[in-house]
Motif scaffolding. Structure first.
Motif, PDB file in Angstrom:
ATOM      1  N   LYS A 145       0.066  40.502  29.907  1.00  0.00           N
ATOM      2  CA  LYS A 145      -1.282  40.963  29.633  1.00  0.00           C
ATOM      3  C   LYS A 145      -1.212  42.384  29.084  1.00  0.00           C
ATOM      4  N   TRP A 205      -1.247  33.009  39.780  1.00  0.00           N
ATOM      5  CA  TRP A 205      -0.459  34.004  39.040  1.00  0.00           C
ATOM      6  C   TRP A 205      -0.489  35.329  39.809  1.00  0.00           C
ATOM      7  N   LYS A 240       3.812  35.248  32.220  1.00  0.00           N
ATOM      8  CA  LYS A 240       2.847  35.533  31.162  1.00  0.00           C
ATOM      9  C   LYS A 240       2.569  37.033  31.170  1.00  0.00           C
ATOM     10  N   LYS A 290       8.183  30.991  35.182  1.00  0.00           N
ATOM     11  CA  LYS A 290       6.871  30.948  34.539  1.00  0.00           C
ATOM     12  C   LYS A 290       6.309  32.365  34.458  1.00  0.00           C
TER      13      LYS A 290
END
Length: 488
Positions: free
Chosen positions: A396, A419, A394, A392
Motif C-alpha cells: 500500500k 491482512w 500486498k 501472500k
C-alpha cells in the motif's frame, strides 16, 4: 511424638477418623500430624484418605470490627440524641468508617440523613454484625443469609481445611523400622547387614532438573532472522551505539528540523553529553544546502537549517541512523554494490500499552546498487518474507520523509483470516543519497519491521509487556518452544 501417638493409637483402635480432632485432643500441631501421616502413608504403615471442610474466616477488616464494632454501630453511637451536623460527624470518625457506616445505618433505618443534620431514628440498636463475626471467629455456625451478607461486605472469606482419616496399612507396625540407604564396610565386618532392612530403590524417580541459561524468545527469533539475512548474502551493520546525534538520526535522512518526530514528546534527548562534536564538515554543509535550497531536482524544505539542532544527542529512534552512516562510508570509496542488515534496539518516547513500549527492536535491510527500481524492492521483499513463511503479500502506498516511493507491507495471516501490516519499505530519496557522494545512477531499496510483532504472533503473546520488560514471567523464558520460521 506425633508418630508415636498415631502408631500407638492404631495399635488398639481401628481408625483415626479426623486428624484435626486427633491433634487437638493431644495438643499436637496439626501440621506436624499431617507431615507424619504423609510419611507413614508413603511407607504403607498407614492408609490415609483426604478430608476437606469448607470454613469461613475473618478478613483483616472483619477482625477489626470484632474489637471496635461495625461501622454502622460506631456511627450510631457517635450521634447524640439531639442530632449532629454531617460535617462534624464526619470529623469524629475514620473516613472509611463514616462512608460505610452512613450507607449501612441508613439501610437499617437507624438514622435520618438530613441535609443539615444527622439524627437517630431509633433509641437503641444491636450490633448484629459484630456478633456474627465473633461467632465465626469462635468456630460457631451461622445462617446462609448472614454468610451471604458478610461475604458481600468482604468481612469473611472461605477457607478449605484439609486433614486425613487414617487406618492401618499393609506394613503397619507399632514402631517404624529404620531402613538403611547405604551398605557400609562396618555392616559387613560386624555381620549386622543380615538383620538390616534396606530402603527400596525407586528407579522411576526423576533427578533434580539441571539449572542453566535459557534463551529469550526475542533472541531465538532474532537468531533465525539473522540467519535468513546471511543466507540471502547480506552483511550485518555495527549497531552498538544506542546514542546517536540528531544529524545522523534525522538530518542525513532528509528529515526536516521542524518534523514532529524531532520533538521531545517523541524522542529521548540526552542531558549529558547533550551535543556531539564530531561530524564530517563537508558532508554537513551539503546536507544543510539540500535542506535549505534543495538540489538534484528537489527544492528542499526552504527553511533556515540550524547546526545546533543537528548536534543534539539522543537515543536513536531507528536503526536507519546506522544505515545513513554505512552509506556515507560506502560513498567515500570506489562504488561497489552492498547488501546490509541490522537487528537492534531503538527508543521512542511513546505511551506504554499492550502493543507499545518506549524501547523495542527494529529489523532493517537495504540493498545499494545501480539501476534499482520499485520492482526490485518488491521482488526482494517477496524473497525475504517467504523465508518467514509469508507468501501472500500486498503493498500500500505510504509516506516516509526519506523514501520515495514508500510502501506499507501487508501479509495475509491464515490464523487471523485477515491482512496484517508487517513492515514498511521504500527507496531512499536522492536528497539523502547524493549529498553523501553516491553516484547518480545508484539507488537504495530498504525495508524495516519490528522484532516484537512476529515474536508475539509466533508465541501467542497478546501483550508486549509479557514479552519484554520487568513484568516478564521467567517461566516463559525457561519453557518457550523452539523458534521455527520455516527457513528455505
Amino acid at each position: 511424638m506425633a508418630e508415636e501417638a498415631i502408631l500407638g493409637y492404631l495399635q488398639h483402635n481401628e481408625e483415626i477418623k479426623d486428624s484435626g480432632e486427633f491433634a487437638a485432643e493431644r495438643n499436637i500441631d496439626h501440621n506436624e500430624i499431617v507431615n507424619v501421616i504423609k510419611s507413614l502413608h508413603g511407607f504403607r504403615y498407614v492408609d490415609a484418605e483426604d478430608i476437606k471442610r469448607e470454613t469461613w474466616v475473618l478478613t483483616d477488616e472483619g477482625k477489626t470490627y470484632t474489637a471496635t464494632g461495625s461501622p454502622e454501630f460506631q456511627l450510631f453511637n457517635a450521634i447524640p440524641p439531639e442530632g449532629i451536623p454531617k460535617d462534624e460527624l464526619q470529623k469524629k470518625l475514620d473516613p472509611s468508617v463514616f462512608k460505610i457506616g452512613c450507607a449501612q445505618a441508613a439501610k437499617n433505618k437507624w438514622v435520618e440523613m438530613g441535609k443539615q443534620l444527622v439524627t437517630r431514628k431509633v433509641q437503641n440498636v444491636d450490633d448484629k454484625v459484630k456478633g456474627l463475626l465473633l461467632q465465626i471467629q469462635q468456630g460457631q455456625g451461622i445462617g446462609s443469609d448472614d454468610i451471604k451478607a458478610l461475604k458481600a461486605r468482604k468481612l469473611i472469606v472461605p477457607q478449605t481445611w484439609k486433614g486425613y482419616s487414617v487406618r492401618k496399612g499393609p506394613n503397619y507396625a507399632p514402631k517404624r523400622k529404620q531402613v538403611v540407604t547405604d551398605l557400609t564396610r562396618e555392616n559387613f565386618q560386624s555381620g549386622e547387614w543380615k538383620e538390616l532392612e534396606f530402603k527400596e530403590y525407586n528407579y522411576s524417580a526423576k533427578g533434580a532438573p539441571l539449572e542453566g541459561g535459557h534463551l529469550h524468545p526475542l533472541l531465538k527469533v532474532r537468531a533465525q532472522l539473522k540467519q535468513i539475512f546471511l543466507c540471502m548474502g547480506f552483511e550485518e551493520m555495527p549497531t552498538n551505539n544506542f546514542v546517536e546525534s540528531s544529524f545522523w538520526n534525522f538530518d542525513a535522512l532528509f528529515q526536516p528540523q521542524q518534523h514532529p518526530a524531532r520533538d521531545s514528546h517523541d524522542t529521548f534527548f540526552l542531558d549529558a553529553p547533550s551535543t556531539t562534536k564530531r561530524l564530517p564538515e563537508d558532508y554537513v554543509e551539503r546536507v544543510k544546502q539540500i535542506h535549505e535550497t534543495g538540489g538534484y531536482e528537489s527544492r528542499g524544505y526552504v527553511y533556515d537549517w540550524k547546526r545546533e539542532e543537528a548536534n543534539k544527542n539522543l537515543l536513536r529512534t531507528h536503526t536507519t541512523a546506522v544505515s545513513s552512516r554505512m552509506l556515507y562510508q560506502l560513498a567515500q570509496k570506489p562504488f561497489a554494490p552492498k547488501k546490509y542488515f541490522s537487528i537492534d534496539r531503538v527508543f521512542r518516547n511513546e505511551a506504554v500499552d499492550r502493543t507499545h513500549l518506549a524501547e523495542f527492536h527494529q529489523i532493517e535491510g537495504l540493498v545499494c546498487d545501480r539501476g534499482l527500481t520499485l520492482c526490485d524492492l518488491i521482488g526482494v521483499l517477496h524473497d525475504f518474507f517467504s523465508h518467514l513463511g509469508m507468501t501472500k503479500l500486498k503493498f500500500k502506498p505510504a509516506y516516509n520523509p526519506y523514501t520515495e516511493p514508500s510502501m506499507e507491507i501487508f501479509s495475509y495471516h491464515e490464523g487471523f483470516k485477515k491482512w496484517v501490516e508487517v513492515g514498511n519499505s521504500g527507496m531512499f530519496r536522492p536528497e539523502m543519497l547524493r549529498p553523501m557522494g553516491l553516484p547518480e545512477d545508484v539507488q537504495v531499496i530498504a525495508w524495516g519491521l519490528s522484532l516484537e510483532r512476529p515474536t508475539m504472533i509466533l508465541y501467542g503473546i497478546d501483550n508486549i509487556r509479557d514479552l519484554f520488560g520487568p513484568k516478564v514471567d521467567l517461566g516463559l523464558i525457561k519453557k518457550n518452544s523452539i523458534c521455527r520460521l520455516g527457513i528455505n
